[in-house]
Design an enzyme around this catalytic site. Structure first.
Site, PDB file in Angstrom:
ATOM      1  N   LYS A   1       0.815  -1.223   0.000  1.00  0.00           N
ATOM      2  CA  LYS A   1       0.000   0.000   0.000  1.00  0.00           C
ATOM      3  C   LYS A   1       0.847   1.271   0.000  1.00  0.00           C
ATOM      4  CE  LYS A   1      -4.189  -2.131   1.455  1.00  0.00           C
ATOM      5  NZ  LYS A   1      -5.314  -2.202   2.368  1.00  0.00           N
TER       6      LYS A   1
ATOM      7  N   GLU B   1      -2.355 -10.164  20.433  1.00  0.00           N
ATOM      8  CA  GLU B   1      -2.523 -11.278  21.361  1.00  0.00           C
ATOM      9  C   GLU B   1      -2.494 -12.577  20.567  1.00  0.00           C
ATOM     10  OE1 GLU B   1      -6.132 -11.225  23.697  1.00  0.00           O
ATOM     11  OE2 GLU B   1      -5.542 -13.028  24.791  1.00  0.00           O
TER      12      GLU B   1
ATOM     13  N   ILE C   1       1.009  -5.074  20.394  1.00  0.00           N
ATOM     14  CA  ILE C   1      -0.331  -5.191  20.972  1.00  0.00           C
ATOM     15  C   ILE C   1      -0.892  -6.599  20.741  1.00  0.00           C
ATOM     16  CG2 ILE C   1      -2.683  -4.233  20.926  1.00  0.00           C
ATOM     17  CD1 ILE C   1      -0.486  -2.215  21.770  1.00  0.00           C
TER      18      ILE C   1
ATOM     19  N   GLU D   1       0.062 -10.360  38.583  1.00  0.00           N
ATOM     20  CA  GLU D   1      -0.923 -11.428  38.625  1.00  0.00           C
ATOM     21  C   GLU D   1      -0.205 -12.759  38.758  1.00  0.00           C
ATOM     22  OE1 GLU D   1      -2.852 -10.513  34.885  1.00  0.00           O
ATOM     23  OE2 GLU D   1      -1.667 -11.986  33.799  1.00  0.00           O
TER      24      GLU D   1
ATOM     25  N   HIS E   1      -5.160 -14.669  30.325  1.00  0.00           N
ATOM     26  CA  HIS E   1      -3.829 -14.348  29.805  1.00  0.00           C
ATOM     27  C   HIS E   1      -3.017 -15.639  29.664  1.00  0.00           C
ATOM     28  CE1 HIS E   1      -4.038 -10.044  31.633  1.00  0.00           C
ATOM     29  NE2 HIS E   1      -4.572 -10.092  30.426  1.00  0.00           N
TER      30      HIS E   1
END
Lengths: 295, 378
Positions: free
Chosen positions: A43, A103, A101, A214, A252
């Site tokens: 692009k 996942e 970012i 965590e 997670h």
């Protein structure tokens, strides 16, 4: 001051034309981030239209984007199968901070990527992270800009919405933040609690740090040792997952108690032994920070 | 995702690691036929995703095919750590001279695969690491180069004195590394890796976990998923792309984000209640997702109250509120629902919820206290 990103950040968005990439690019430009380029193979020559008619040039490759715009930071919104390649491409192009970012990136991909990025001297944040924000200056990633405000607290977290919860309480208590960093919920992450603590300890404007951890792994325990030995700033901690059963993944990829290792109890004990104030409820985080700042 | 021992052994065998012959059986008759075919003494082994199978009586020696059939009928249906045994592996029984351990896992701290070997096989490797660390050899493998031949030899040299066994061990280590990489594993282990009295090295038990994030590129392994080993609600959740883990309490939790979902469970427990589940519905306000979430939560008969805890960041609270109300209209729910929405556009969201007659809160503490009260009163 702030850590990792500020008004001098020049950002490239990798995967700028995708659904998430384009949505969050608009949000970042709106917040005031200097988005100088986008990359989507095939692009080149097109441009991305910002919310106020800004035109962000799109390039085929990171190399071309960096050569044309002197970008120093990138953010990655490409699908999991291509994320490892995108991070290594950014590191090869000389990007210093790469925010992943995405996942669902295969863990063995990340083992190779982290080794590669280290050799290139690039810092990777994430993957599977919400990014970071230096209130009033710059945001990179998906953190909601409207819940943060400028101030003296550094925030480091493995989670997304739990961070928003904690920051929201801080902001409501009129305690602002220097930078909020989401380090990500994956087992192999590029930037750890310790890396962020080091940076906050050097930042003259950061007067206190919040660490939100965590279950799973030993990152928090290492952070506790680092705080005990090197950090003079007051630190407030919170650990999610006290009621999590062993050997089950809690959303997670990295939030799993393996056998008897990585429990919330063990992490909270490590925090307390290092003199870190441990909040029992998310709302208590802001109360403890307020008390520390008043001293 | 865990795969069964018999499936892991198929992968090892394909990679060229010596594994005694054996097949999986789902009925006593099948087990008998396999035992007959194998001849001699066989071992009947429960196939469940749990350790401690031997202690639970799920591993039995059978001298005859009839004995194999009898053992199988006792083992099938047996419950081991809450999991019902659906199949057994019937495999040739080996004579054992020595037992060792060989395994690879992804080490979080090293950010790399870690190869481990111990001459103390047959016991849990964590136990070896704790009580006799001198019996454990560890090697960080550079993921860019893989396990190098001299490293494989160095590992095997720790296990054996006999030069031929060292050679066999090194070959198995190299092949095990291939299995680890080719399967996209997060962990693979052979425990025990035995030597027979005649000096052959063989894998007689194997365990393999695959990184869920790798499954898209290893479809043959994704197909190995044993859906009978998974509670139906968790399967439904996985298909809807929701993260759900069933627990034993009464407060059904529906939260956006994994960290906030864990913190919500913890707060339920802090205020004296017990969470019924972990559930992350993600960032969208899509009513379909909320419907599936509600179906999963209400399928659990223990649930006495449903607690929504949503932090609207990028997703606006008013959109989420509309999604919840639409979902509630589409499904009949018999237990009370309490909702907490905070963040972007929370005032508008509260209006919408109040108009629909829902109990709405902005504080996480308040809503959790309320949910615990309702669960206690029910």
């Amino acid at each position: 001051m702030a850590i990792f990103i500020d008004e001098n950040t020049r950002l490239v968005v990798q995967g700028i034309t995708g659904r998430d990439g384009s949505f969050h690019t608009t949000q970042m430009i709106d917040y005031g981030t200097q988005v100088v380029a986008g990359v989507t193979p095939g692009k080149s020559g097109q441009s991305f239209a910002g919310p106020k008619g800004e035109k962000v040039p799109i390039f085929n490759s990171m190399d071309a984007a960096v050569a044309a715009t002197s970008a120093n930071t990138s953010v990655i919104y490409v699908p999991p199968a291509f994320a490892a390649g995108a991070i290594m491409e950014a590191a090869d192009a000389g990007i210093r901070l790469i925010v992943a970012i995405t996942e669902g990136v295969p863990v063995l991909d990340m083992a190779r990527v982290h080794a590669f990025a280290r050799d290139k001297g690039a810092r990777v944040l994430g993957p599977n992270c919400p990014g970071l924000i230096s209130p009033g200056k710059c945001k990179v990633g998906i953190l909601p800009g409207q819940i943060v405000t400028q101030g003296p607290v550094g925030v480091i977290s493995r989670s997304g919405t739990l961070t928003y919860e904690a920051v929201y309480h801080l902001t409501n208590a009129e305690i602002g933040q220097t930078t909020c960093v989401g380090i990500g919920g994956d087992p192999l992450i590029g930037t750890t609690f310790v890396d962020c603590l080091e940076a906050f300890a050097r930042d003259p404007e950061t007067k206190a740090v919040v660490m939100i951890g965590e279950i799973g792994g030993t990152d928090e325990q290492e952070a506790a040792s680092y705080v005990r030995e090197h950090v003079r700033l007051p630190v407030v901690g919170f650990i999610a997952g006290q009621t999590a059963p062993p050997d089950r993944r809690m959303g997670h990829a990295g939030a799993i108690i393996s056998g008897s290792a990585g429990t919330a109890v063990e992490k909270m004990a490590a925090f307390e032994a290092a003199g870190i104030q441990v909040a029992k409820r998310p709302a208590e985080i802001a109360e403890l920070v307020a008390a520390e700042l008043d001293r | 995702m865990d795969i069964h021992e018999y499936q892991a052994k198929v992968l090892l065998r394909k990679a060229g690691i010596p594994v005694p012959p054996g097949e999986v059986a789902e009925t006593p008759a099948e087990a008998e036929a396999i035992a007959k075919k194998l001849g001699g003494t066989v071992v009947v082994k429960a196939q469940v995703h749990a350790g401690g199978r031997g202690k639970a009586g799920g591993v039995q020696l059978a001298k005859t095919a009839a004995e194999a059939r009898d053992h199988t009928s006792k083992i099938l249906g047996m419950e081991i750590k809450g999991l019902v045994v659906q199949s057994v592996l019937v495999t040739h029984a080996e004579e054992i001279a020595t037992e060792a351990y060989l395994g690879v896992l992804v080490d979080r701290k090293l950010q790399a695969p870690l190869f481990m070997a111990s001459p103390a096989g047959g016991i849990d490797i964590e136990e070896v690491a704790r009580s006799t660390p001198e019996k454990l050899r560890k090697l960080r493998v550079d993921p860019r180069y893989g396990l190098l031949p001299h490293q494989a030899y160095w590992i095997a040299d720790f296990l054996y004195d006999d030069p031929d066994q060292i050679k066999q061990g090194a070959h198995i280590a190299e092949r095990l590394w291939r299995v680890f990489i080719d399967a996209g594993a997060s962990m693979v282990e052979i425990n025990p890796l035995i030597t027979t009295p005649s000096g052959e090295v063989k894998a007689i038990d194997a365990k393999l976990s695959v990184d869920d994030n790798e499954l898209f590129r290893h479809l043959e392994i994704a197909d190995m998923r044993d859906t009978t080993a998974e509670p139906p609600a968790e399967m439904l959740a996985r298909e809807a792309n929701l993260s759900y883990v069933k627990l034993d309490g009464t407060v059904g939790c529906c939260v956006n984000g994994a960290g906030l979902a864990m913190a919500t469970m913890d707060l339920v427990s802090f205020y004296g209640g017990e969470p019924a589940n972990f559930l992350d519905i993600g960032g969208s306000s899509n009513p379909d997702k909320v419907v599936t979430a509600l179906e999963i939560i209400t399928a659990d008969a223990n649930v006495k109250v449903i607690l929504f805890n949503i932090f609207g960041g990028i997703t606006r609270c008013d959109d989420v509120a509309k999604g919840i109300i639409e979902a509630m209209q589409r499904i009949d729910i018999k237990v009370p629902i309490v909702i907490r929405l905070t963040g972007t556009n929370e005032d508008a969201a509260l209006e919408i919820l109040k108009e629909a007659g829902c109990a709405a809160y902005t504080s996480m503490d308040d809503v959790v206290k309320k949910a615990v009260d309702l669960a206690g009163a029910a």
